[in-house]
Design an enzyme around this catalytic site. Sequence first.
Site, PDB file in Angstrom:
ATOM      1  N   LYS A 173      34.256 -30.097  17.486  1.00  0.00           N
ATOM      2  CA  LYS A 173      33.731 -30.284  16.185  1.00  0.00           C
ATOM      3  C   LYS A 173      34.378 -31.200  15.542  1.00  0.00           C
ATOM      4  CE  LYS A 173      31.352 -30.327  12.295  1.00  0.00           C
ATOM      5  NZ  LYS A 173      31.735 -31.603  11.982  1.00  0.00           N
ATOM      6  N   GLU A 248      45.096 -24.340   9.523  1.00  0.00           N
ATOM      7  CA  GLU A 248      45.666 -25.358   8.807  1.00  0.00           C
ATOM      8  C   GLU A 248      45.049 -25.969   7.662  1.00  0.00           C
ATOM      9  OE1 GLU A 248      48.819 -25.520   9.311  1.00  0.00           O
ATOM     10  OE2 GLU A 248      48.944 -24.494  11.156  1.00  0.00           O
ATOM     11  N   CYS A 282      47.815 -34.033   4.662  1.00  0.00           N
ATOM     12  CA  CYS A 282      47.923 -32.282   4.268  1.00  0.00           C
ATOM     13  C   CYS A 282      49.174 -32.554   3.735  1.00  0.00           C
ATOM     14  CB  CYS A 282      47.461 -31.464   5.141  1.00  0.00           C
ATOM     15  SG  CYS A 282      48.169 -31.883   6.954  1.00  0.00           S
ATOM     16  N   GLU A 380      45.259 -29.916  -4.672  1.00  0.00           N
ATOM     17  CA  GLU A 380      45.331 -31.132  -3.781  1.00  0.00           C
ATOM     18  C   GLU A 380      44.557 -32.067  -4.320  1.00  0.00           C
ATOM     19  OE1 GLU A 380      43.743 -30.550   0.359  1.00  0.00           O
ATOM     20  OE2 GLU A 380      45.715 -30.882   0.944  1.00  0.00           O
TER      21      GLU A 380
HETATM   22  P1  NAP Z   1      36.609 -30.106   5.565  1.00  0.00           P
HETATM   23  O1  NAP Z   1      35.741 -30.434   4.490  1.00  0.00           O
HETATM   24  O2  NAP Z   1      37.062 -28.593   5.207  1.00  0.00           O
HETATM   25  O3  NAP Z   1      36.348 -30.167   6.900  1.00  0.00           O
HETATM   26  C1  NAP Z   1      36.923 -29.845   7.917  1.00  0.00           C
HETATM   27  C2  NAP Z   1      36.216 -29.591   9.174  1.00  0.00           C
HETATM   28  O4  NAP Z   1      35.130 -28.407   8.971  1.00  0.00           O
HETATM   29  C3  NAP Z   1      35.155 -31.003   9.417  1.00  0.00           C
HETATM   30  O5  NAP Z   1      35.027 -31.074  10.643  1.00  0.00           O
HETATM   31  C4  NAP Z   1      33.968 -30.426   8.691  1.00  0.00           C
HETATM   32  O6  NAP Z   1      32.779 -30.930   9.268  1.00  0.00           O
HETATM   33  C5  NAP Z   1      33.969 -28.874   9.230  1.00  0.00           C
HETATM   34  N1  NAP Z   1      32.983 -27.950   8.550  1.00  0.00           N
HETATM   35  C6  NAP Z   1      32.354 -28.224   7.102  1.00  0.00           C
HETATM   36  N2  NAP Z   1      31.727 -27.015   6.691  1.00  0.00           N
HETATM   37  C7  NAP Z   1      31.845 -26.333   7.781  1.00  0.00           C
HETATM   38  C8  NAP Z   1      31.109 -24.945   8.293  1.00  0.00           C
HETATM   39  N3  NAP Z   1      30.367 -24.315   7.180  1.00  0.00           N
HETATM   40  N4  NAP Z   1      31.466 -24.342   9.356  1.00  0.00           N
HETATM   41  C9  NAP Z   1      32.097 -24.996  10.345  1.00  0.00           C
HETATM   42  N5  NAP Z   1      32.809 -26.183   9.996  1.00  0.00           N
HETATM   43  C10 NAP Z   1      32.642 -26.869   8.631  1.00  0.00           C
HETATM   44  O7  NAP Z   1      38.158 -30.912   5.504  1.00  0.00           O
HETATM   45  P2  NAP Z   1      38.207 -32.519   5.311  1.00  0.00           P
HETATM   46  O8  NAP Z   1      37.687 -32.958   3.984  1.00  0.00           O
HETATM   47  O9  NAP Z   1      37.680 -33.093   6.556  1.00  0.00           O
HETATM   48  O10 NAP Z   1      39.618 -32.504   5.556  1.00  0.00           O
HETATM   49  C11 NAP Z   1      40.664 -32.563   4.384  1.00  0.00           C
HETATM   50  C12 NAP Z   1      41.350 -31.427   4.274  1.00  0.00           C
HETATM   51  O11 NAP Z   1      41.964 -30.885   5.352  1.00  0.00           O
HETATM   52  C13 NAP Z   1      42.504 -31.252   3.301  1.00  0.00           C
HETATM   53  O12 NAP Z   1      42.239 -30.055   2.353  1.00  0.00           O
HETATM   54  C14 NAP Z   1      43.573 -31.434   3.967  1.00  0.00           C
HETATM   55  O13 NAP Z   1      44.846 -30.764   3.205  1.00  0.00           O
HETATM   56  C15 NAP Z   1      43.367 -30.475   5.126  1.00  0.00           C
HETATM   57  N6  NAP Z   1      44.267 -30.805   6.146  1.00  0.00           N
HETATM   58  C16 NAP Z   1      45.211 -29.910   6.654  1.00  0.00           C
HETATM   59  C17 NAP Z   1      46.097 -30.146   7.397  1.00  0.00           C
HETATM   60  C18 NAP Z   1      46.940 -29.187   8.000  1.00  0.00           C
HETATM   61  O14 NAP Z   1      47.357 -29.141   9.181  1.00  0.00           O
HETATM   62  N7  NAP Z   1      47.369 -28.270   7.254  1.00  0.00           N
HETATM   63  C19 NAP Z   1      46.150 -31.306   8.360  1.00  0.00           C
HETATM   64  C20 NAP Z   1      45.129 -32.465   7.823  1.00  0.00           C
HETATM   65  C21 NAP Z   1      44.356 -31.750   6.648  1.00  0.00           C
HETATM   66  P3  NAP Z   1      31.943 -32.001   8.498  1.00  0.00           P
HETATM   67  O15 NAP Z   1      32.921 -33.131   8.409  1.00  0.00           O
HETATM   68  O16 NAP Z   1      30.815 -32.446   9.238  1.00  0.00           O
HETATM   69  O17 NAP Z   1      31.444 -31.559   7.057  1.00  0.00           O
END
Ligand code: NAP
Length: 481
Positions: A173, A248, A282, A380
């Site tokens: 996903k 993560e 991140c 962040e």
């Molecule tokens: P996000 O909004 O949390 O989304 C991550 C994933 O979760 C997306 O595929 C999203 O789908 C999905 N999602 C959203 N709501 C959900 C739900 N209720 N149930 C299941 N899945 C759901 O994060 P993002 O904006 O894509 O990415 C940025 C974040 O990722 C930042 O906080 C960054 O620090 C973190 N990150 C962490 C790492 C690490 O390795 N620690 C690496 C990269 C990024 P949709 O897009 O369709 O909403």
Amino acid sequence: MSAPVEARSLVGGAWLDGQLAPDINPAHPDEVVAHVHLADAATARQAADAAREAAPAWRATPAPARGDILRKAADLLEQRSQSIGVELTREEGKTIAEAVGETRRAAAIFRYYAGQTVEPDGETYPSVSASLLYARREPLGVVLAITPWNFPIAIPAWKIAPALAYGNTVIFKPAELAPLTAVRLVEALLDAGLPKGVLNLVLGKGSVVGDPLVEHSEVDAITFTGSNVVGKAIQLKATERGKKVQLELGGKNPAVVLADADLALAAEHVARGAFLSAGQKCTATSRVIVERSVLQDFTEQLVGLAGKWKLGDPLLADTRIGPLVSEAALKSVMGYVDEGKAGGRVLAGGSAAREIGGGYFVRPTVLTDIDPKGRLAQEEIFGPVAVLLPANTYADAVALANDTPFGLTASVFTQDLGKALRFVEETQAGVIKVNQETAGLEFQVPFGGMKESSSGSREQGKVAREFFTQWKTVYIDTGRR
Ligand code: NAP
Ligand code: MG
């Protein structure tokens, strides 16, 4: 401008139509990169069922034969890295060099886990009761991989490659903002000969397909990368259903510049960590903690780079910084920047640059006179924004570095080996770098954070096996000992 293409979910080997939504180019928001057929809850559930159906045959496929398919996929990704990179840049906004590099990284990750399929998969032990006592790693079954948009091919690769190598089937996903890159990754695996149903792709909004997937009884484990809010909610739902979970999450990564540092090198690495990929990593450098005696000199050099690095169309070879991923991201980052202007001082940037193609650009920004306990120093930001925090001593610097709920990566710049080793010892972060930027990882070593940055076992390298497999312990008694 290329014509939009179509992106569909893949369930049990069939590409499925759905309600259409546009995937737009954040550098030119009037340009549609792809028409996305969105999955609904029913499609999500079918994907989980398809992954379950394919699981026994995939698990029974000899690991080295699984590796052969992953190696072929790596070759295809490598051959296609230019075209995939262009599409990645167009839908996500990172520069073309970063996008092609990320695609090649994904290829290297598939090659690495192909190699892991011929590594030992267990251990034998001396026994008091059995003729042969051994423990072996077995697949979990069906793994759900939920990924963010900011590394839309490398992060899926470092989840999907080990999941498949170790014999699991997968539901992928991807983030709603980068669906086309996800399709290209899945196509490479199909073209490499991956059997139907072993990898299923669900292109749908997290709010629609998230719960049906996370709560599905056929999903055994969930590997998630994304925001803390979404990750924690998934963890609660999954653990109460007995599923294995790996998270993560975010970071607020510090770079500490000590008085004896090579300041030109430190400024270059801090600028890279804070501004490249428009700060949307991140592992990005978000707080820059500088010993007071070199604060002015270091700041001048950092501000100089912020003003010099070219912001622009990420498809142009000389662009160093592209747009933010979306209008919502622009609004959120500018909210932080405006707060920095009101409560502190802007030393560089501090504004959006919508004049560049109407895109979601923000100038590389350096803020100072910021409350170390306030939102700007604690949350962040996920944009090209560095917050400068002065420190009186080495001890102050380490205390500041540790003073957030996160603990993903941290850097120190110093020429004193003793101080470097003390920093490694005293800093709470999953990855520590000395004289290197906080971002940038190699795939053969464990990756993950401390405190609220991660939960569950580490990703990447050999250690990925911990998450994607489970032990089976076997006592065999032949009566002859
Ligand atoms: P996000 O909004 O949390 O989304 C991550 C994933 O979760 C997306 O595929 C999203 O789908 C999905 N999602 C959203 N709501 C959900 C739900 N209720 N149930 C299941 N899945 C759901 O994060 P993002 O904006 O894509 O990415 C940025 C974040 O990722 C930042 O906080 C960054 O620090 C973190 N990150 C962490 C790492 C690490 O390795 N620690 C690496 C990269 C990024 P949709 O897009 O369709 O909403
Ligand atoms: Mg997009």
